[in-house]
Design a protein around this motif. Structure first.
Motif, PDB file in Angstrom:
ATOM      1  N   SER A 191     -14.323  -4.063  26.213  1.00 12.30           N
ATOM      2  CA  SER A 191     -13.744  -3.410  25.033  1.00 12.30           C
ATOM      3  C   SER A 191     -14.822  -2.862  24.112  1.00 12.30           C
ATOM      4  CB  SER A 191     -12.825  -4.378  24.276  1.00 12.30           C
ATOM      5  OG  SER A 191     -13.487  -5.601  24.020  1.00 12.30           O
TER       6      SER A 191
ATOM      7  N   GLU B 157      -8.962  -2.725  24.564  1.00 13.75           N
ATOM      8  CA  GLU B 157      -8.013  -3.830  24.617  1.00 13.75           C
ATOM      9  C   GLU B 157      -8.801  -5.123  24.678  1.00 13.75           C
ATOM     10  OE1 GLU B 157      -5.569  -3.076  28.026  1.00 13.75           O
ATOM     11  OE2 GLU B 157      -4.773  -1.195  27.215  1.00 13.75           O
ATOM     12  N   ARG B 158      -8.186  -6.181  24.201  1.00 18.26           N
ATOM     13  CA  ARG B 158      -8.883  -7.465  24.086  1.00 18.26           C
ATOM     14  C   ARG B 158      -9.487  -7.934  25.412  1.00 18.26           C
ATOM     15  NH1 ARG B 158     -11.583 -11.004  23.018  1.00 18.26           N
ATOM     16  NH2 ARG B 158     -11.266 -12.858  21.759  1.00 18.26           N
ATOM     17  N   ASP B 159      -8.772  -7.668  26.526  1.00 16.65           N
ATOM     18  CA  ASP B 159      -9.220  -8.159  27.823  1.00 16.65           C
ATOM     19  C   ASP B 159      -9.915  -7.100  28.659  1.00 16.65           C
ATOM     20  OD1 ASP B 159      -7.152  -6.523  28.539  1.00 16.65           O
ATOM     21  OD2 ASP B 159      -6.124  -7.992  29.799  1.00 16.65           O
TER      22      ASP B 159
ATOM     23  N   VAL C 167     -15.365 -10.265  28.343  1.00 23.70           N
ATOM     24  CA  VAL C 167     -14.469 -10.663  27.255  1.00 23.70           C
ATOM     25  C   VAL C 167     -15.243 -11.526  26.276  1.00 23.70           C
ATOM     26  CG1 VAL C 167     -12.376 -11.932  26.642  1.00 23.70           C
ATOM     27  CG2 VAL C 167     -12.433 -10.558  28.730  1.00 23.70           C
TER      28      VAL C 167
ATOM     29  N   SER D 275      -7.874  -4.091  16.917  1.00 21.16           N
ATOM     30  CA  SER D 275      -6.911  -4.912  17.646  1.00 21.16           C
ATOM     31  C   SER D 275      -7.566  -5.736  18.745  1.00 21.16           C
ATOM     32  CB  SER D 275      -5.828  -4.016  18.265  1.00 21.16           C
ATOM     33  OG  SER D 275      -6.414  -3.101  19.183  1.00 21.16           O
ATOM     34  N   TYR D 276      -8.779  -5.355  19.162  1.00 17.46           N
ATOM     35  CA  TYR D 276      -9.414  -5.993  20.310  1.00 17.46           C
ATOM     36  C   TYR D 276     -10.673  -6.777  19.945  1.00 17.46           C
ATOM     37  CZ  TYR D 276     -12.103  -1.679  19.805  1.00 17.46           C
ATOM     38  OH  TYR D 276     -12.844  -0.650  19.290  1.00 17.46           O
TER      39      TYR D 276
ATOM     40  N   THR E 175     -13.227  -9.569  17.611  1.00 20.03           N
ATOM     41  CA  THR E 175     -13.224 -10.998  17.289  1.00 20.03           C
ATOM     42  C   THR E 175     -13.269 -11.249  15.786  1.00 20.03           C
ATOM     43  OG1 THR E 175     -15.640 -11.056  17.478  1.00 20.03           O
ATOM     44  CG2 THR E 175     -14.371 -11.587  19.449  1.00 20.03           C
TER      45      THR E 175
END
Length: 301
Positions: free
Chosen positions: A97, A128-130, A143, A195-196, A198
């Motif tokens: 990401s 995207e987060r993953d 990730v 949105s993705y 930390t």
């Protein structure tokens, strides 16, 4: 399942990824009406509504999301069968990401090309987060932070290194020339979030948090808004390596803790080269860490 055909899955995947019947038709080189008929036929086969249709957009229903993810995996499995018959292995897709593997990225890519010329490597940034793993855009993903599998997806993960957090400031910020900063120093600033990423307000104690946040959609917007003085950010150390930007300063965050960096891949049907890729990343990281230790000894005998 009676009546299910590969073309049904191909159309659903194209429609989901392109976002419209028109663009899906262009990608598949068929008519828009053929895309619509095929989706309707697939819904009849599975007995569920998969797509919510409006005049401007296409959205998957919960059943559509599950079907799309399974369709991506099924089509990849078909490709694997064809590649096996032809004696070849499809490219290994690495998703992330942001920031990829940081300072280790270039070495990993060059070593892979030298050691595994038989398997092409494709690197994809997916916001995207993953890193696109759940929807099948990646075979293995980088990730950061918590590893959370998507619905219906079982994964394996390996922690490959940890990195410190950095405050990301416009170069005219009051703290831009500080040796380090603390979370409490930033409570008067607006913090950018994605949105993705930390970074959330949970980094700060409940009684002492920044007054506001702004949400952006991607790393380019994030950097541009920080450089423009609209807000500040908090990120992993690798961002400073992968995304240097004029007008932006990265300052160590003394009490921000570390972020674990993982490699994550599906546990059920992994790409045959995933294990070799994970092993290579671990070797490169270990070598870089040994080099860091040797340099530290020279600098501080």
């Amino acid at each position: 399942m009676s009546g299910l055909e590969l073309r049904h899955l191909q159309v659903l995947v194209a429609l989901t990824e392109e976002g419209s019947f028109t663009d899906a038709a262009i990608r598949l080189r068929i008519t828009q009406s053929a895309v619509s008929r095929t989706v309707t036929a697939l819904e009849a086969v599975v007995g569920e509504r998969l797509v919510e249709r409006t005049t401007r957009s296409v959205a998957l229903t919960p059943a559509g999301v599950r079907t799309y993810r399974a369709a991506v995996q099924a089509l990849a499995a078909v490709d694997d069968v064809l590649d096996a018959a032809r004696g070849r292995v499809r490219p290994l897709r690495v998703g992330y990401s942001w920031s990829a593997l940081g300072r280790h990225t270039t070495v990993v890519l060059r070593r892979w090309r030298a050691e595994r010329p038989d398997v092409a490597l494709e690197v994809h940034r997916v916001d995207e987060r993953d890193g696109g793993l759940a929807r099948g855009a990646a075979d293995v993903a980088v990730v950061r932070g918590e590893v959370a599998a998507g619905e219906g997806l079982r994964v394996q993960a390996r922690t490959v290194f940890a990195e410190r957090r950095m405050a990301v400031l416009p170069d005219g910020h009051r703290l831009a020339r500080a040796a380090s900063v603390r979370l409490d120093d930033l409570v008067g600033d607006t913090v950018l979030v994605t949105s993705y990423g930390t970074t959330t307000l949970d980094l700060w104690p409940p009684e002492r948090r920044p007054a506001s946040t702004l949400r952006v959609d991607n790393t380019d917007e994030w950097l541009t808004e920080i450089a423009g003085g609209l807000a500040i950010g908090v990120t992993a150390e690798s961002t400073a390596v992968q995304h240097p930007h004029p007008g932006v300063v990265f300052v160590p965050l003394a009490d921000g803790g570390e972020i674990d960096v993982h490699l994550v891949w599906p546990s059920g049907r992994a790409h045959p080269a995933v294990a070799d890729f994970v092993a290579l990343v671990e070797r490169v990281v270990a070598g870089d860490q040994r080099l860091d230790a040797a340099v530290a000894l020279v600098d501080d005998p």
